[in-house]
Design a protein around this motif. Structure first.
Motif, PDB file in Angstrom:
ATOM      1  N   ARG A   1      12.703  -2.268  11.360  1.00  0.00           N
ATOM      2  CA  ARG A   1      11.705  -1.926  10.339  1.00  0.00           C
ATOM      3  C   ARG A   1      11.756  -0.432   9.969  1.00  0.00           C
ATOM      4  NH1 ARG A   1       7.093  -4.284   8.066  1.00  0.00           N
ATOM      5  NH2 ARG A   1       7.044  -6.171   9.289  1.00  0.00           N
TER       6      ARG A   1
ATOM      7  N   THR B   1       2.027   6.057   3.192  1.00  0.00           N
ATOM      8  CA  THR B   1       1.783   5.399   4.479  1.00  0.00           C
ATOM      9  C   THR B   1       1.670   6.461   5.569  1.00  0.00           C
ATOM     10  OG1 THR B   1       3.077   3.535   3.693  1.00  0.00           O
ATOM     11  CG2 THR B   1       2.698   3.637   6.058  1.00  0.00           C
TER      12      THR B   1
ATOM     13  N   ARG C   1       4.017  -0.075  12.865  1.00  0.00           N
ATOM     14  CA  ARG C   1       2.796  -0.806  12.491  1.00  0.00           C
ATOM     15  C   ARG C   1       2.256  -0.406  11.111  1.00  0.00           C
ATOM     16  NH1 ARG C   1      -0.636  -0.324  17.322  1.00  0.00           N
ATOM     17  NH2 ARG C   1       1.192  -1.082  18.369  1.00  0.00           N
TER      18      ARG C   1
ATOM     19  N   ALA D   1       3.955  -2.434   8.542  1.00  0.00           N
ATOM     20  CA  ALA D   1       3.532  -3.834   8.565  1.00  0.00           C
ATOM     21  C   ALA D   1       2.173  -3.972   7.879  1.00  0.00           C
ATOM     22  CB  ALA D   1       3.450  -4.321  10.006  1.00  0.00           C
ATOM     23  N   ARG D   2       1.273  -2.993   8.162  1.00  0.00           N
ATOM     24  CA  ARG D   2      -0.075  -3.044   7.564  1.00  0.00           C
ATOM     25  C   ARG D   2       0.022  -2.941   6.049  1.00  0.00           C
ATOM     26  NH1 ARG D   2      -2.641   1.897   9.385  1.00  0.00           N
ATOM     27  NH2 ARG D   2      -1.779   2.751   7.489  1.00  0.00           N
ATOM     28  N   ARG D   3       0.866  -2.036   5.578  1.00  0.00           N
ATOM     29  CA  ARG D   3       0.984  -1.855   4.131  1.00  0.00           C
ATOM     30  C   ARG D   3       1.590  -3.108   3.479  1.00  0.00           C
ATOM     31  NH1 ARG D   3       0.091   2.136   0.474  1.00  0.00           N
ATOM     32  NH2 ARG D   3      -0.809   3.476   2.055  1.00  0.00           N
ATOM     33  N   ASP D   4       2.566  -3.721   4.165  1.00  0.00           N
ATOM     34  CA  ASP D   4       3.163  -4.947   3.623  1.00  0.00           C
ATOM     35  C   ASP D   4       2.096  -6.027   3.483  1.00  0.00           C
ATOM     36  OD1 ASP D   4       5.526  -3.701   3.568  1.00  0.00           O
ATOM     37  OD2 ASP D   4       6.413  -4.749   5.293  1.00  0.00           O
ATOM     38  N   VAL D   5       1.217  -6.129   4.499  1.00  0.00           N
ATOM     39  CA  VAL D   5       0.169  -7.140   4.460  1.00  0.00           C
ATOM     40  C   VAL D   5      -0.777  -6.852   3.293  1.00  0.00           C
ATOM     41  CG1 VAL D   5      -1.869  -8.009   5.680  1.00  0.00           C
ATOM     42  CG2 VAL D   5       0.276  -7.694   6.902  1.00  0.00           C
ATOM     43  N   LEU D   6      -1.112  -5.578   3.106  1.00  0.00           N
ATOM     44  CA  LEU D   6      -2.036  -5.227   2.031  1.00  0.00           C
ATOM     45  C   LEU D   6      -1.441  -5.523   0.655  1.00  0.00           C
ATOM     46  CD1 LEU D   6      -3.518  -1.861   3.370  1.00  0.00           C
ATOM     47  CD2 LEU D   6      -4.657  -4.069   3.191  1.00  0.00           C
ATOM     48  N   ARG D   7      -0.098  -5.417   0.574  1.00  0.00           N
ATOM     49  CA  ARG D   7       0.561  -5.660  -0.721  1.00  0.00           C
ATOM     50  C   ARG D   7       0.583  -7.141  -1.082  1.00  0.00           C
ATOM     51  NH1 ARG D   7       4.889  -1.829   0.558  1.00  0.00           N
ATOM     52  NH2 ARG D   7       4.236   0.140  -0.346  1.00  0.00           N
ATOM     53  N   VAL D   8       0.626  -7.996  -0.043  1.00  0.00           N
ATOM     54  CA  VAL D   8       0.810  -9.439  -0.301  1.00  0.00           C
ATOM     55  C   VAL D   8      -0.336 -10.001  -1.114  1.00  0.00           C
ATOM     56  CG1 VAL D   8       0.799 -11.693   0.845  1.00  0.00           C
ATOM     57  CG2 VAL D   8       2.253  -9.874   1.687  1.00  0.00           C
TER      58      VAL D   8
END
Ligand code: SF4
Length: 428
Positions: A298, A391, A418, A421-428
């Protein structure tokens, strides 16, 4: 609390360090936590110590919020709040402090080491805490009373640990015994791993500063060789050397490589053969490298920008660039201890700008221009940068989490993975 301090601000200068690479030195407005923050991890480490902050309501709020949601049946830190007083009122303040300490020690016979911790308010600065500690120390049998300053005027947040350990050094008994001393608070689980590794190498006498209990503090003398577990222990290191101990230069035990090099410095100083050293460390190093594969996937190829905060920035940048494939744009650190970081500096990438001190507006400009994938900074800067879509990673977590040693290498990388990962989740 995060404080903004204005310091005398001479022009930024670029100097060549002893390792002959340019270092940008800046002195201006800076955003930092104060040294009181260290109490949050130091009180967990020394299990029969108590930290009594002599301070204001602000100090009490800082400690409560930094300690977060931890609830203690018997807490091991508190704040004696000193309201505004004139000089004539200071005699009363001394008596009040004595009364508070007496009440505390009568109620808590488990306390064996009491630190009076100074803070910023002028009333506290006027109060002579060193004399107060000496007076109280004479009064109570079986309790050692010491003092140090965690004031935001004198300390940034990891310097609180340095000040606390420096207060302990003159207390250590003198001994000529040959020993390895590991200096800097480590989580017990990490300490136990290192004890096993040193024992397997045949290094028999290993001590830790701080010890887990006040009565178990190590001895020190001319045959003590010490490894620093943390890069922010300038004063503690200086005082240990003044007691005759010898510093073992090494990178810090972060990541597989850092841990091996740190252990090797001890092995070489204590005459452990290279073959025995490899036998003892090979499995741990291989395990760490394997566990790093997932977070590395990552992090590799991403850029990172460090604002100065914890003094861990240099070894962290070394770990992220060499073991996680990241690119460091700027490595900002509050202080660059040339001697203690001598083994780290050659391992940093040539392309990274190293800066010492801070002029926060200029540094923010450099950060915005570089558009890094990840910014490592204090809490005060993280929220505004996140709001701008950058980020961030809070550097304070790096000192609250066990990150040293082979078995924590992947956890350390995970702390930096992490936020992505958090930013990816927020983008989804
Ligand atoms: Fe604020 Fe100073 Fe107290 Fe730290 S010591 S919380 S900077 S008043």
């Amino acid at each position: 609390m995060s404080v903004t301090l204005d310091r005398p601000a001479p022009k930024a200068v670029t100097e060549a360090g002893c390792e002959a690479r340019p270092i940008l030195r800046e002195r201006g407005q800076r955003e930092v936590f104060c040294g009181l923050t260290g109490i949050v991890w130091m009180h967990r480490k020394i299990q029969d110590a108590f930290f009594l902050v002599v301070g204001s309501r602000t100090c009490a709020h800082l400690l409560q919020s930094a300690a977060g949601v931890m609830i203690f049946a018997e807490p091991r830190f508190a704040t004696a709040i000193l309201d505004e007083r004139d000089l004539a009122g200071l005699a009363d303040a001394q008596e009040e402090l004595d009364r508070n300490v007496t009440r505390l020690l009568e109620r808590r016979p488990d306390i064996k080491l009491l630190f009076l911790v100074g803070s910023c308010p002028s009333e506290v600065i006027k109060l002579d805490l060193n004399r107060a500690a000496q007076r109280l120390d004479r009064r109570f049998n079986g309790v050692r009373v010491l003092n140090y300053s965690g004031s935001g005027i004198e300390t940034t947040f990891t310097q609180g640990e340095d000040a606390c350990l420096a207060a302990l050094v003159p207390e250590l008994a003198q001994s000529d015994a040959a020993q390895l001393l590991v200096v800097g608070a480590l989580a017990d689980v990490v300490e136990d791993q290192f004890i096993r590794l040193f024992a397997a190498m045949g290094i028999e006498r290993v001590a830790f500063l701080p010890a887990r209990r006040a009565g178990g503090m190590p001895v020190v003398g001319p045959n003590t060789q010490f490894l620093l577990a943390q890069p922010f222990l300038a004063e503690t290191g200086r005082l240990l050397e003044a007691r005759g101990a010898k510093h073992l230069a090494a990178p810090f035990p972060l990541g597989a490589e850092g841990t091996t090099l740190w252990l090797r410095a001890a092995a070489q100083a204590f005459g452990v053969s290279e073959s025995r050293f490899s036998e003892v460390t090979a499995a741990g190093e291989a395990r760490a490298r394997q566990a790093l594969a997932a977070p590395r996937a990552r992090l590799a190829g991403k850029s990172v920008f460090f604002f100065p905060d914890s003094q861990l920035e240099v070894p962290m940048a070394r770990f992220l660039t060499r073991e996680c494939g990241m690119e460091a744009i700027e490595i900002g650190t509050p202080y660059l201890h040339r001697q203690h970081l001598a083994a780290e500096m050659p391992l940093l990438p040539e392309s990274a700008l190293i800066s010492e001190g801070q002029d926060v507006e200029k540094q923010l400009d450099r950060c915005h221009a570089a558009r890094p994938d990840l910014v490592v900074c204090g809490l005060g800067l993280a929220n505004p940068l996140e709001a701008q879509g950058i980020t961030t990673k809070w550097s304070i977590e790096l000192v609250f989490t066990p990150v040293q040693g082979y078995d924590q290498a992947a956890d350390l990388a995970g702390l930096f993975a992490r936020p992505f990962a958090r930013r990816d989740v927020l983008r989804v």
